[in-house]
Write an enzyme that holds these catalytic residues in place. Sequence first.
Site, PDB file in Angstrom:
ATOM      1  N   GLU A  13       0.978  -1.312   0.343  1.00 12.38           N
ATOM      2  CA  GLU A  13       0.213   0.186  -0.111  1.00 12.38           C
ATOM      3  C   GLU A  13       0.552   0.956   0.799  1.00 12.38           C
ATOM      4  OE1 GLU A  13      -4.145  -1.673   2.579  1.00 12.38           O
ATOM      5  OE2 GLU A  13      -1.858  -0.904   3.313  1.00 12.38           O
ATOM      6  N   GLY A  79     -12.939  -4.064   1.771  1.00 18.51           N
ATOM      7  CA  GLY A  79     -13.194  -4.344   1.427  1.00 18.51           C
ATOM      8  C   GLY A  79     -15.039  -3.882   1.109  1.00 18.51           C
ATOM      9  N   ASP A 199     -12.466  -6.680  -2.554  1.00 22.99           N
ATOM     10  CA  ASP A 199     -12.685  -7.541  -2.344  1.00 22.99           C
ATOM     11  C   ASP A 199     -14.265  -7.027  -2.070  1.00 22.99           C
ATOM     12  OD1 ASP A 199     -13.239  -8.345   0.578  1.00 22.99           O
ATOM     13  OD2 ASP A 199     -11.075  -7.907   0.255  1.00 22.99           O
TER      14      ASP A 199
END
Length: 234
Positions: A13, A79, A199
Site C-alpha cells: 500500500e 472490502g 474484495d
Amino acid sequence: MTKLGIIGAMEIEVAILKSKLENARVTRVGPMEFFEGTLAGCEVVIVMCGVGKVHAAMCTQVLCSSFGVNAIVNTGVAGSLDAQLDICDVLISTDAIQHDMDVTHLGYDVGKVPGLDVRAFPADEKLRRLAFEVSEAIRPGHTKMGRVATGDQFVSSQALKNRIIADTAAKCTEMEGAAIAQVAYVNQVPFVILRAISDKADGSAELDYPTFERKAAANCAAVTEALAKKLAEE
C-alpha cells in the site's frame, strides 16, 4: 504549508509512494520506519504501520507527536459493503467507526467509544473534497464517499458483512482506518481515509483478494499522490 502523514498497513500500500519520494530520509521509531521527503511537491512522511487497530493507533500518535504532521491520509484496500462499490473503485471517507467496539451492554451504540463525544470520527471536509476531485479525474465514475467500518477482523462471510452494515451503515470494511481517525481526532489533526476495493467481503475473498489487491493498492496510491500534489499547489 501542509506536512502530510501517509499511512498504509502493508508494504504493497505504500511501496509505490515511497519509490517516488524525493530527498528521502528514514527514521526508525519502534518497529516502524518513517520516510520523510517530498512527494509531488508536498512535504510528506510515509509509513507502513502494520495490520490492525493497535499498530495503526501507535503509528498515528507518533506522526502527530514526533513528526508534526498537520494532515493525515490513510491509503489502502478494503472490502466492499455496498453493491455499488465494485472491485478497484475508491471510497473517500466521510467518517470512520469501529464496528467491533461494543459496549452496548452499558447502553452505548455499537461503535461508540465511552468518553468521546462522537460515535464516528468525521473526516476533514477539505481533504475529502480534494481527494474526491483527484480520484474522479483519474477514473471518472469510480469514486464514492461514505463511512468506513474498522475492526480487527478480515470480513469474509455474508453474515458478518450483513451485521456490520446493519450496525454501522458503512460502505466498506477494513482493519485500520477508524483507529487512525480516532487518534487524529483527539489530536485535532485533519484526516481522510482512501480505500480502494479489493474484495466484496462476502466469502469470495479467497478468489478476489489475491487477484485484485495489487491493482486496488496501485489505484489508491495514485489518488494519494494526486492529493499530495493538489495540497502542494494550494
